[in-house]
Design an enzyme around this catalytic site. Structure first.
Site, PDB file in Angstrom:
ATOM      1  N   ASN A  98       4.413   1.604  -6.411  1.00 19.56           N
ATOM      2  CA  ASN A  98       4.311   1.760  -5.022  1.00 19.56           C
ATOM      3  C   ASN A  98       3.496   2.662  -4.761  1.00 19.56           C
ATOM      4  OD1 ASN A  98       5.265   1.097  -2.052  1.00 19.56           O
ATOM      5  ND2 ASN A  98       6.008   3.333  -2.632  1.00 19.56           N
ATOM      6  N   TYR A 144     -10.441   2.069  -1.186  1.00 23.26           N
ATOM      7  CA  TYR A 144      -8.993   1.473  -0.941  1.00 23.26           C
ATOM      8  C   TYR A 144      -9.324   0.030  -1.514  1.00 23.26           C
ATOM      9  CZ  TYR A 144      -4.576   0.092   0.631  1.00 23.26           C
ATOM     10  OH  TYR A 144      -3.375  -0.197   0.545  1.00 23.26           O
TER      11      TYR A 144
END
Length: 255
Positions: free
Chosen positions: A90, A156
């Site tokens: 995560n 990203y």
């Protein structure tokens, strides 16, 4: 099959806040002993306390999710704790929405190190143990930016596309080992992932171009909504789900 993680150890990276914390809480509620990995000592121990106060089992492991020594220490702690059967990758950071032409080396390398290197290194570290323990489940946090091009900046977006590829490769290669690997692709989520970015650093020109795409988003999710899906994928109830990239974005990807 029951949605249970009883008698299993699960590592959750970046579990000191947001989606990671919500996932750790729910995994503990389902019976897992959760290893709370985070670079923030305060955040990690807060999560441990929340879980402990609710009657669950959790242990903190403080360190950088992309640092091999810290990864090895976290995995060793999990093995000492019990039957390691799950990993949730995560931990991650955002970029400043800049396109490739205006992305610095510093931004690119930091985003890739935390968003991609950590997932690869944790996956590499746990796979042999999951196989030895009879199987397990890995859940990676991808993103809407992993399946479309205008949800974030170049760094990203590239990092989350990399997670999609790594997820699919790991899933197929290790399917015969009873190790499942899936990814969840959130849209907007109300977490503090943006807190580390100074809004004045956002690439205004790029955001003007991608703004119409962002405007099609239906709503932002709460961390516990993502946790429900992640924990389901960790359990045997999801035994036939492997190599899936599952959007959890309120319908944004359907636009």
């Amino acid at each position: 099959m029951a949605i249970s993680l009883a008698d299993r150890v699960v590592i959750v990276t970046g579990a000191g806040s947001g989606i990671g914390r919500a996932t750790a809480q729910l995994a503990a509620l389902r019976g897992a002993h959760v290893i709370i990995q985070d670079i923030s000592e305060a955040g990690a121990y807060d999560t441990v306390k929340i879980i402990s106060d609710s009657g669950g089992a959790a242990t903190a492991s403080i360190g950088d999710a992309s640092n091999q020594a810290d990864i090895d220490a976290t995995v060793e702690l999990a093995l000492q704790t019990g039957d390691l059967r799950g990993l949730v990758n995560n931990a991650g950071i955002m970029d400043n929405f800049a396109p490739a032409a205006r992305t610095t080396d510093e931004t690119w390398e930091r985003v890739m190190r935390i968003n991609v290197d950590s997932v690869f290194k944790y996956t590499r570290a746990v796979i042999p143990h999951l196989i030895e323990n009879g199987g397990g489940s890995i859940v990676n946090l991808a993103s809407a930016a992993g399946i479309r091009g205008a949800a974030a900046g170049a760094a990203y977006t590239a990092s989350k596309h990399a997670i999609v590829g790594l997820t699919r490769n790991t899933a197929y290669v290790h399917a015969g080992d009873n190790v499942r690997t899936n990814a969840v692709a959130p849209g907007g989520v109300e977490t503090n992932v943006m807190a580390a970015i100074d809004p004045s650093s956002y690439d205004a020109a790029a955001m003007e171009v991608t703004g119409p795409v962002h405007a099609t988003a239906v709503r932002s999710a709460q961390p516990d909504e993502l946790a429900q899906l992640i924990v389901f994928l960790l359990t045997d109830a999801a035994s036939n789900i492997n190599g899936a990239i599952i959007p959890s974005d309120g319908g944004w990807s359907a636009a």
